[in-house]
Structure formats: C-alpha cells, structure tokens
Scaffold this motif. Structure first.
Motif, PDB file in Angstrom:
ATOM      1  N   ILE A   1      -7.331  -9.248  -4.370  1.00 29.43           N
ATOM      2  CA  ILE A   1      -7.880  -7.925  -4.065  1.00 29.43           C
ATOM      3  C   ILE A   1      -7.636  -7.639  -2.589  1.00 29.43           C
ATOM      4  CG2 ILE A   1      -9.962  -6.495  -3.953  1.00 29.43           C
ATOM      5  CD1 ILE A   1     -11.142  -8.097  -6.204  1.00 29.43           C
ATOM      6  N   ARG A   2      -7.263  -6.392  -2.293  1.00 27.23           N
ATOM      7  CA  ARG A   2      -7.032  -6.033  -0.892  1.00 27.23           C
ATOM      8  C   ARG A   2      -8.353  -5.915  -0.134  1.00 27.23           C
ATOM      9  NH1 ARG A   2      -2.291  -2.470  -2.318  1.00 27.23           N
ATOM     10  NH2 ARG A   2      -3.820  -0.904  -2.888  1.00 27.23           N
TER      11      ARG A   2
ATOM     12  N   THR B   1       0.836  -1.196   0.000  1.00 27.14           N
ATOM     13  CA  THR B   1       0.000   0.000   0.000  1.00 27.14           C
ATOM     14  C   THR B   1       0.869   1.244   0.000  1.00 27.14           C
ATOM     15  OG1 THR B   1      -1.667  -1.196   1.246  1.00 27.14           O
ATOM     16  CG2 THR B   1      -1.862   1.171   1.210  1.00 27.14           C
TER      17      THR B   1
ATOM     18  N   ALA C   1      -1.742  -5.922 -13.142  1.00 27.69           N
ATOM     19  CA  ALA C   1      -2.580  -5.164 -12.207  1.00 27.69           C
ATOM     20  C   ALA C   1      -3.588  -4.340 -12.991  1.00 27.69           C
ATOM     21  CB  ALA C   1      -1.715  -4.259 -11.340  1.00 27.69           C
TER      22      ALA C   1
ATOM     23  N   ASN D   1      -5.915  -3.987   4.987  1.00 27.51           N
ATOM     24  CA  ASN D   1      -5.509  -3.969   3.577  1.00 27.51           C
ATOM     25  C   ASN D   1      -4.726  -5.210   3.161  1.00 27.51           C
ATOM     26  OD1 ASN D   1      -6.708  -1.791   2.357  1.00 27.51           O
ATOM     27  ND2 ASN D   1      -5.065  -0.363   2.852  1.00 27.51           N
TER      28      ASN D   1
ATOM     29  N   HIS E   1      -8.571  -1.186 -11.363  1.00 28.81           N
ATOM     30  CA  HIS E   1      -9.674  -1.305 -10.399  1.00 28.81           C
ATOM     31  C   HIS E   1      -9.247  -2.025  -9.118  1.00 28.81           C
ATOM     32  CE1 HIS E   1     -11.969  -0.083 -13.871  1.00 28.81           C
ATOM     33  NE2 HIS E   1     -11.602  -1.155 -14.529  1.00 28.81           N
ATOM     34  N   GLY E   2      -7.948  -2.309  -8.975  1.00 28.50           N
ATOM     35  CA  GLY E   2      -7.470  -2.904  -7.733  1.00 28.50           C
ATOM     36  C   GLY E   2      -7.233  -4.407  -7.781  1.00 28.50           C
TER      37      GLY E   2
ATOM     38  N   TRP F   1      -4.004  -8.759   1.370  1.00 25.42           N
ATOM     39  CA  TRP F   1      -4.455  -9.308   0.096  1.00 25.42           C
ATOM     40  C   TRP F   1      -5.204 -10.607   0.329  1.00 25.42           C
ATOM     41  CZ3 TRP F   1      -4.035  -6.596  -4.314  1.00 25.42           C
ATOM     42  CH2 TRP F   1      -3.137  -5.535  -4.340  1.00 25.42           C
TER      43      TRP F   1
ATOM     44  N   LYS G   1       2.478   1.922  -3.341  1.00 25.16           N
ATOM     45  CA  LYS G   1       1.556   2.436  -4.351  1.00 25.16           C
ATOM     46  C   LYS G   1       1.408   3.952  -4.224  1.00 25.16           C
ATOM     47  CE  LYS G   1      -3.026   1.639  -6.301  1.00 25.16           C
ATOM     48  NZ  LYS G   1      -4.261   0.853  -6.211  1.00 25.16           N
TER      49      LYS G   1
END
Length: 303
Positions: A257-258, A128, A226, A264, A229-230, A266, A131
């Motif tokens: 997805i997280r 996270t 990736a 958060n 949209h996550g 995965w 990112k």
C-alpha cells in the motif's frame, strides 16, 4: 581499449569484486601478458577492464569461476539452477546486461542509502503518474518490487561478501503482519506483528541462517493483482540456497500500500511466506518453481 558498455562494466566490476586478491592479480597478468605490473586490487580491476575486448571474453576466462557468476546472478535476483554449467550462466549474464530489465535493476540499487531511498521513491512516483495518465501497470510494479526486495534482503547475507543495503522497519507499515509456514519434515507456523518484529524475522533468514532467496520472475512464478482500494498483491515463487546448494522452494505473498505521508512510496502491509525443504518436495529439485496459488485464492486476500 575496452569494448564494454557502461552496464557491462558495472556488472564486470561486481563479479571481479567477488574474486580473491590472488586470482584477480593472476587474471591481470593473463590479460596483459605480464606487461603491466599492478600493486593492488583497484589497479588490477582497472587493468583487466581496460584490456578486455568484450564482456563475453572476460566471463569465459578460467579465473572467472562458474560459482562467481552464479553468485552474481543470485544477487541480481536471477534464478538459475545450481547445476547450471558455466556457459549457461555466461549466456544468462550477457542477456541480463543487454536487456532493459538490467537497467531497472541498477536503478533500484544506489551506492548510498540516500540514493536507494530516492530510487525507491521514484518508482512509487512513476507508478502514481501512470495511474493517472496512462493506466496503472501492477505487473511492472510487481517485477520492480521483487527485484528491489530480494536484492535488498540477500545483501544482508554475510556469506555473499557484499555491503549490506538499507534493510529495516522503514519499509513496512507499523501494523504489518508476517505469517511464516515452513515444512521440512514437520510443519511449523510462526506469526509476527509490527514493523520491528517482521523486519527482524525476515532479516534472520539471510543474516543469521545464511539463506539466499532467488525469485522466479517468469510468468509462472510471479502474479500481481490490484484491488480498487489501493492494495497491490504480489505473489512470487523461488528457490532457497545456502553455499551453492538448493535447500528447497518458497512462495511469498506481499500486500503493498502506498504511504501518502512518505512521497507515495510503497510499503509492505503483510507478508505470507511458505517454505518447503527438499524432503517435503520428495527430493526433487525445482529450478524455476511455479506458484501454487490460483487467482481465486489471491483475490480473496485482496478483498
């Protein structure tokens, strides 16, 4: 005095734990020239490590059989051909211990469920931060995820003789889907929906069918995409083993997805898995299989 680094010592302990008590005591006599008498496995292990000059010396000992090193590497998620000779396995083990990647492996596996959960969360939190600050690195996440997932799943195989780690439905989204296609002569397809059913079907591969899944984490065996949209797509190929024999190859695609409600971390949204037995491969043995999916096919799964 032992010349082992902390990482080498931890790896040597794992290998020694795979040995029989008789072989362990015999090895202790060898390294001390029978000058020190040990009474149990714990004393033998500590004595062997204390009198070992370096990791290579220990790995080349006669009592440290080729099969033990092969089994250790498989547990660590390192794919090696079953026909590998001992000197090749020794070299690969030393490379693993000297690489930074080995540090990642160890960080994914703690001694307790709480430690493992904390390590898994740390990876998600680090991702996270990356990112936001320096750009998200999907390939690094894919590498770490595969090392964590296959170590976790393989630990459920009773033939490996290790303590099973915290496998369970908590690693999946509640509506996760599994599509399993196997080809050994005829083709069979199974589909499962929901965290509990998906968890149990994957668990059966190792716990009940005694399979060992060895992923190929080289560039030809691992692709990561990736979506905006996550969703992170991790595709990996590897070999399937049972009792040292290579039974075939697998290809597995994970959708990750997280979960914002769980620090958060995965979690797995879907799994597509293809298994091909040696018969379907024409009897040829593939040491490090490559993915058959192209980028276009994987992009479609991301959309």
């Amino acid at each position: 005095m032992s010349g082992l680094s902390e990482r080498e010592r931890a790896g040597c302990i794992k290998i020694l734990q795979l040995m029989s008590k008789g072989d362990l005591l015999s090895l202790s006599d060898t390294v001390t020239n029978k000058l020190i008498v040990v009474e149990n496995v714990t004393e033998a292990t500590e004595t062997i490590l204390s009198f070992t000059k370096n990791a290579e010396e220990l790995l080349k000992r006669k009592k440290v059989y080729r099969d033990l090193i092969f089994k250790y590497l498989a547990k660590e998620g390192v794919a090696m051909p079953p026909s590998s000779e001992k000197h090749q396995l020794v070299r690969k083990t030393l490379e693993l211990w000297s690489s930074r990647k080995a540090g990642v492996d160890e960080s994914l596996l703690g001694d307790t469920d709480e430690t493992r959960q904390r390590s898994s969360t740390k990876i998600a939190s680090d991702s996270t931060n990356m990112k936001v600050e320096v750009g998200f690195d999907p390939q690094a996440l894919g590498q770490q995820f595969c090392q964590w997932f296959f170590q976790l799943l393989n630990s459920q195989n009773p033939s490996l003789g290790q303590q099973p780690q915290d496998w369970g439905p908590q690693h999946f989204w509640p509506d996760v889907k599994l599509r399993l296609v196997s080809r050994a002569g005829s083709e069979q397809m199974e589909e499962f929906l929901g965290a509990e059913l998906v968890n149990l079907r994957l668990l059966a591969l190792t716990r009940d069918e005694h399979l060992l899944l060895s992923p190929n984490l080289d560039p030809l065996g691992l692709k990561v995409l990736a979506s905006p949209h996550g969703l992170v797509l991790v595709a990996v190929a590897g070999t399937i083993h049972r009792d040292g024999a290579c039974l075939g190859i697998f290809e597995q695609i994970f959708g990750l997805i997280r979960s914002p409600l769980e620090n958060n971390s995965w979690k797995i949204k879907f799994v597509n898995m293809k298994i091909r037995g040696q018969d379907a491969l024409g009897g040829t043995e593939v040491a490090a299989p490559a993915l058959s999916y192209n980028s276009t096919e994987l992009q479609l799964l991301c959309s």
